[in-house]
Every structure is written in C-alpha cells, then in structure tokens.
Design a protein around this motif. Structure first.
Motif, PDB file in Angstrom:
ATOM      1  N   TRP A  22       0.571  -1.310  -0.178  1.00 10.31           N
ATOM      2  CA  TRP A  22      -0.086   0.147   0.110  1.00 10.31           C
ATOM      3  C   TRP A  22       0.879   1.307  -0.265  1.00 10.31           C
ATOM      4  O   TRP A  22       2.397   1.157   0.195  1.00 10.31           O
ATOM      5  CB  TRP A  22      -1.018  -0.518   1.223  1.00 10.31           C
ATOM      6  N   ASP A  23       0.523   2.037  -0.948  1.00  6.99           N
ATOM      7  CA  ASP A  23       0.618   3.504  -0.888  1.00  6.99           C
ATOM      8  C   ASP A  23       0.000   4.250   1.250  1.00  6.99           C
ATOM      9  O   ASP A  23      -0.788   3.617   0.737  1.00  6.99           O
ATOM     10  CB  ASP A  23       0.956   4.678  -2.027  1.00  6.99           C
ATOM     11  N   ILE A  24       0.224   5.133   0.911  1.00  5.93           N
ATOM     12  CA  ILE A  24      -0.108   5.463   2.323  1.00  5.93           C
ATOM     13  C   ILE A  24      -0.703   6.531   2.093  1.00  5.93           C
ATOM     14  O   ILE A  24      -2.221   6.806   2.087  1.00  5.93           O
ATOM     15  CB  ILE A  24       0.524   5.566   3.037  1.00  5.93           C
ATOM     16  N   SER A 127       1.544  -5.088   3.783  1.00  9.44           N
ATOM     17  CA  SER A 127       2.660  -4.320   4.046  1.00  9.44           C
ATOM     18  C   SER A 127       2.447  -3.372   2.848  1.00  9.44           C
ATOM     19  O   SER A 127       1.216  -2.362   2.782  1.00  9.44           O
ATOM     20  CB  SER A 127       3.775  -4.762   3.735  1.00  9.44           C
ATOM     21  N   VAL A 128       3.406  -1.756   3.023  1.00 17.38           N
ATOM     22  CA  VAL A 128       3.104  -0.974   2.437  1.00 17.38           C
ATOM     23  C   VAL A 128       4.519  -0.688   1.468  1.00 17.38           C
ATOM     24  O   VAL A 128       5.685  -1.449   1.838  1.00 17.38           O
ATOM     25  CB  VAL A 128       3.541   0.609   3.215  1.00 17.38           C
ATOM     26  N   LEU A 129       4.321   0.682   0.373  1.00 14.57           N
ATOM     27  CA  LEU A 129       5.406   0.842  -0.294  1.00 14.57           C
ATOM     28  C   LEU A 129       4.768   1.957  -0.097  1.00 14.57           C
ATOM     29  O   LEU A 129       4.401   2.892  -0.960  1.00 14.57           O
ATOM     30  CB  LEU A 129       5.489   0.039  -1.397  1.00 14.57           C
ATOM     31  N   THR A 130       6.023   3.076   0.320  1.00 15.31           N
ATOM     32  CA  THR A 130       5.776   4.598   0.657  1.00 15.31           C
ATOM     33  C   THR A 130       6.958   5.299   0.551  1.00 15.31           C
ATOM     34  O   THR A 130       7.999   4.730   1.063  1.00 15.31           O
ATOM     35  CB  THR A 130       5.176   4.459   1.841  1.00 15.31           C
ATOM     36  N   VAL A 154       8.096  -6.017   7.317  1.00 16.03           N
ATOM     37  CA  VAL A 154       8.509  -5.922   5.066  1.00 16.03           C
ATOM     38  C   VAL A 154       8.279  -5.290   4.806  1.00 16.03           C
ATOM     39  O   VAL A 154       8.203  -5.036   2.937  1.00 16.03           O
ATOM     40  CB  VAL A 154       7.833  -7.536   5.012  1.00 16.03           C
ATOM     41  N   GLY A 155       7.770  -3.899   4.872  1.00 18.30           N
ATOM     42  CA  GLY A 155       8.014  -2.789   3.770  1.00 18.30           C
ATOM     43  C   GLY A 155       8.433  -2.212   3.470  1.00 18.30           C
ATOM     44  O   GLY A 155       9.704  -2.803   3.822  1.00 18.30           O
ATOM     45  N   ALA A 156       8.735  -1.727   2.952  1.00 17.46           N
ATOM     46  CA  ALA A 156       9.686  -0.372   1.428  1.00 17.46           C
ATOM     47  C   ALA A 156       9.685   0.310   1.839  1.00 17.46           C
ATOM     48  O   ALA A 156       8.332   1.018   1.514  1.00 17.46           O
ATOM     49  CB  ALA A 156      10.143  -1.503   0.400  1.00 17.46           C
ATOM     50  N   TYR A 157      10.229   2.073   2.107  1.00 18.38           N
ATOM     51  CA  TYR A 157       9.991   3.164   2.788  1.00 18.38           C
ATOM     52  C   TYR A 157      11.064   4.032   2.076  1.00 18.38           C
ATOM     53  O   TYR A 157      12.153   3.689   1.157  1.00 18.38           O
ATOM     54  CB  TYR A 157      10.408   3.413   3.695  1.00 18.38           C
TER      55      TYR A 157
END
Length: 249
Positions: A22-24, A127-130, A154-157
C-alpha cells in the motif's frame, strides 16, 4: 463500516499467495496539508531559514521532497546533511505536528474496511511501499488506527534510500524472507493513487491497482499503465473484485 458480500469473500479466499503493498498518503489517509507544512518545518529546522517554495509531494520519497526544497531555496552542496540527519528532522517535525495531523487529517473512506477485510485472508500479506521514511509511515498509520492490519516490518520506505521502483523488490525480499514465500511480478500488487505509484509497479515488476483518491483521475491512472483503476476504496466490493481479477486473470 461496509460489509463485504460472502460470495466475494469466498472468491478472495481462493486466490494464491499475494503481497499487497500500500501507498499511504492519499491512498489510505489524508493529512489535509499537514505533510506540506511538516516539510517546511523540517527545512527550516535544518537550514535556519523559511522555505520560499512549496515542493511537489505526490508519489515522491521524503528525501526527494527535501532535495527539491534545497534546490528551490538555492541551498547548495556545501550545505549538505547526512541522510540520517534529514530523516531525524523529518521524524521530529511530524512528531511535533502529530496533534494537528490527528485534528485535520483522516483515514480515507473505505481504507479501514479494505485493510480489515484483506487481513482475514491467510494468503494475502499486507504491507506498505511508501515514500515516507519508516518512522513517519508508522506515525501516520497509527494516528488513524490503520497500522494494525499491516506488517510494517516487511515494507519498503523512503528511508531505504532507493528510487521508488527499486523499493518493490526490496519489499518482496523482506516479505519472502519472513513468510518463506516466493513473491514475483504476478503475486505482488501495488495500491496507490499517483502515476508514480503505477510507474513503480511497471519498472519494479508488480501489478498495480490505482485508486483515484488523490489528484489523478481513473483515466489518467489507466493511461499511466495501471492494471486496474477504481474511483475510491469506499466500495470494498469493487476493490476485492479488482484483486480477484488480477490474481485470476
């Protein structure tokens, strides 16, 4: 909260392992202008001067946004800071504005319902990809009670210091290592609201569901190359249908 119809839940439960990233901002929540003010505050904290420009924030990492402010205010290479210094100021600035964030911002319609529904499906890993640095992502999501359905480990930031599209494979590696699953281009879905989110999927190797909850229309997002586009998350049924079609298409 809207209820998802039982037949659609049964369809969703039958899909294979899927990593949903998810984008935030403007996908799950709106800061109602607080983010822009936060970047100005961070810039002033670092430089001691007020910014004379407003950065474009859509679909970008926080480091990219800060670098635009530096360039726009003619802050040269001789006034550079370590990434860790910039990250800390970004986190301090958002922390300082968190009460204002809670007062003015909100979760977007349907965001909680979508997250909660998908969290019930064992084969879906969320999770997120933001572009947010990791701690700011956590602050924003927790402020509106959206963090409980996402595995942020486990996201990426933006704080991972890579181009947005490179974050896709990083998130896949993290999720694959933790859950002992092999996520590939077919089993990874990015959900975002800007052409840059779509670009991350195209270049990073992932499917994309675009949500026209920001400033881009459904047609603009489809023209950018989104696999699927919907008006908003307000219809959980429509979002579930998009996932099912992408994973069974």
């Amino acid at each position: 909260m809207k209820q998802v119809q039982a037949p659609q839940i049964r369809q969703l439960a039958g899909i294979p392992d899927t990593l949903l990233l998810w984008d935030i901002d403007r996908t799950l929540l709106t800061t109602a202008g607080v983010s822009r003010e936060m970047y100005s505050l961070a810039f002033e904290s670092l430089t001691g001067i007020a910014s004379t420009v407003v950065a474009d924030t859509a679909g970008r990492t926080e480091f990219e946004i800060m670098n635009e402010l530096f360039r726009g205010n003619a802050i040269g290479a001789d006034r550079s800071w370590l990434p860790t210094d910039i990250e800390q100021v970004l986190v301090d600035s958002l922390t300082q504005m968190q009460i204002e964030l809670a007062r003015r911002g909100s979760a977007l319609p349907g965001a909680e319902s979508a997250l909660r529904t998908l969290a019930e499906i064992p084969s879906i890993f969320q999770s997120v990809l933001t572009g947010n640095v990791r701690r700011n992502a956590a602050i924003k999501l927790a402020t509106f009670g959206l963090d409980g359905w996402l595995d942020l480990s486990v996201g990426a930031y933006g704080s991972d210091g890579k181009a947005r599209w490179e974050l896709v494979d990083l998130a896949r590696q993290r999720a694959g290592g933790k859950y002992r699953r092999a996520f590939d281009a077919d089993s990874t879905i990015i959900v975002g609201d800007t052409p840059k989110d779509v670009e991350a999927g195209l270049l990073g190797g992932a499917k994309t569901i675009a949500v026209a909850s920001g400033t881009s229309s459904v047609q603009t997002l489809l023209d950018a190359g989104a696999d699927y586009a919907i008006e908003s998350l307000d219809s959980t049924e429509a979002f579930v249908r998009a996932i099912v079609e992408l994973r069974r298409g």
